[in-house]
Structure formats: C-alpha cells, structure tokens
Design an enzyme around this catalytic site. Sequence first.
Site, PDB file in Angstrom:
ATOM      1  N   HIS A 109       4.817  -7.502  -0.042  1.00  0.00           N
ATOM      2  CA  HIS A 109       4.433  -8.784  -0.624  1.00  0.00           C
ATOM      3  C   HIS A 109       5.037  -8.944  -2.019  1.00  0.00           C
ATOM      4  CE1 HIS A 109       1.116  -9.822   2.347  1.00  0.00           C
ATOM      5  NE2 HIS A 109       1.471  -8.596   2.689  1.00  0.00           N
ATOM      6  N   SER A 151       8.590   3.863   4.900  1.00  0.00           N
ATOM      7  CA  SER A 151       9.662   4.248   3.992  1.00  0.00           C
ATOM      8  C   SER A 151       9.248   3.958   2.566  1.00  0.00           C
ATOM      9  CB  SER A 151      10.972   3.562   4.338  1.00  0.00           C
ATOM     10  OG  SER A 151      12.022   4.151   3.599  1.00  0.00           O
ATOM     11  N   ASP A 206       0.866  -1.175   0.000  1.00  0.00           N
ATOM     12  CA  ASP A 206       0.000   0.000   0.000  1.00  0.00           C
ATOM     13  C   ASP A 206       0.909   1.232   0.000  1.00  0.00           C
ATOM     14  OD1 ASP A 206      -2.152  -1.686   0.293  1.00  0.00           O
ATOM     15  OD2 ASP A 206      -2.798  -0.896   2.230  1.00  0.00           O
TER      16      ASP A 206
END
Length: 299
Positions: free
Chosen positions: A151, A257, A94
């Site tokens: 992921h 980050s 995200d």
Amino acid sequence: MSRTLANRLFIALQHLIPQRWLSERMYRLARLQWPPLKRLIIRRFARTYRIDMSLAQEPDLDAYPSFNAFFTRALRPDARPLDPDPAAILCPVDGAISQIGPIESGRLIQAKGRDYSVESLLALAPGELHPFEGGRFATIYLSPRDYHRIHMPLDGRLDQMIHVPGRLFSVNAVTAAGVPNLFARNERLVCRFETEIGPVAMILVGAIFVGGIETVWAGEVTPPHSGLEPQRWDYEVDDQCIRLERGAEMGRFNLGSTVILLLPPGQAEWESGLTPGDVVRLGQRIGTRLDAKAAGHGH
C-alpha cells in the site's frame, strides 16, 4: 554442522539451483484450482504458518479458488487502521524491518558490513542522476505468513515504473549477509511517485518462488521472467494520470519477498527507535513529514 557452514552451503545452493524454472513451476502450482489439491496446500500452509484468518475479509479457507487467491487475500477493512495524522508516513506492508537509515554516498545498507548502490537498485543508466542522495531508506521483509498486498505510504502520482530482470535468490538474513548486491541482482519492480514530500520510490523485490509481482494499474508485470534489459514505462501528467491515496493498495506479491522504500533528502525522518528486526504493520507510522512537523502538525 556449524551454522556458518550451513549458511555457506545454503548460499552455494542458491547459485546452483534453477531459480527461474522452480519459480515458474511454483507459479503454476499456486494457481491450480483442483479442489482436493488446492485445499490440501492451503490448509497445510495456514496451519504451518499459523495464519490468523480472523483478519481476512474471507475467513473460510475453502472459499479461495486457488492457493494464490488465498495467499494474496484481502484483509478486513478494520484490520489495519491507518495512522490518522496526515504528517505520518505509513508503513506500506506487514513485515519486519531488515535495514533502515540514511542514504549516504549513494549507498544503502544490505546487512552488517555489506552495502550496495542506489544506482544499481534503481537500474539507472551510467551517469543518470537520482533524487535520493542524502535521503532515507527502509527495507522491509515479508515472511510467508504476512499479508502480501503493498500500500501507499503517502498520497502519490505515478511517474515511472521499471521492470528489472534479474536473479531470484532467496531473500532472508542469510542471503542478505552472504550474497553481494542481493537486492540489486534480484528481479524487481521499481515504482517512482511524486508526493507531497517530493519523489518517493517503492521497489518490489522478487525472490525464489515469487512467481508474480503485479500493480493495480498494470496488472501482472512478471512473470514472464524474460528479457535481459529493463523495461521502462513513463507516465504522463494529465487528466488520466494515475494517482493513489495514502493507504491505497498499489501492488502485491505471490509468495513473500521484500519492499524497499526510498525518501528524498530533508523531507522526512524515520520514527526513533525503529531498528532491524522490528515487526511493523501496514498503516502504522514509520516516519514523519518534516514540513508538517515544522508547522506543528506532527506528533
């Protein structure tokens, strides 16, 4: 005070503050389990950043033993459905796209008018070759409110991991525009995989207050923020080799980050219309495998 002057002062401060010392203090604070303090920190953070806990596997803020456990919380299995098309290259996190495009003359765009080299990002030895010339890159920034697990965009077999010590500049639009070679200067973890489209790299970039970067196969790699030379692990291709499925978790950050994704030439293209500033979500299609598209399996 003008915005330009404020930005210059912010960047100057980044050079002056004790980045590592502050990050190590934040690392400890994030893992404190004294209920009154951790409850206060978690609740204030969730309120400030408007965290949607309905997406979390554990929606009860008080159930988390520490701020770090809350920050790296798992999502519900149905919160981020994966694009079902096997030709789709999935967004690994995200976040918001910082930059996206081709890798030309060994350079990646950092910000408007500022670029840096693939060699420096990957911490290659002088003259060492890499397979990404002419390929594609995407830089995705994770804000404090985002989900902070990373992921896999494709099925992959782990080939190599390199921990690169470095600075811990804040990572945002101001530092990207004002700090030369930002992503090649900050501490980072370079993970290289062999996939169905060839070699793919995922670079997990640290920043101020990012007190921990870890992977599912090695656990916590940093801290400590120590050493001057990169550490490199090469993984054997055998029955025990590390394979991760498309969409599987590969690592996580403590505090936000950036993830940089590198793809090889001639094997994939980004979705048309993706531009810097676009919000993206884990599991959505951000690219397409060209071999599958040519075979009629793409969209």
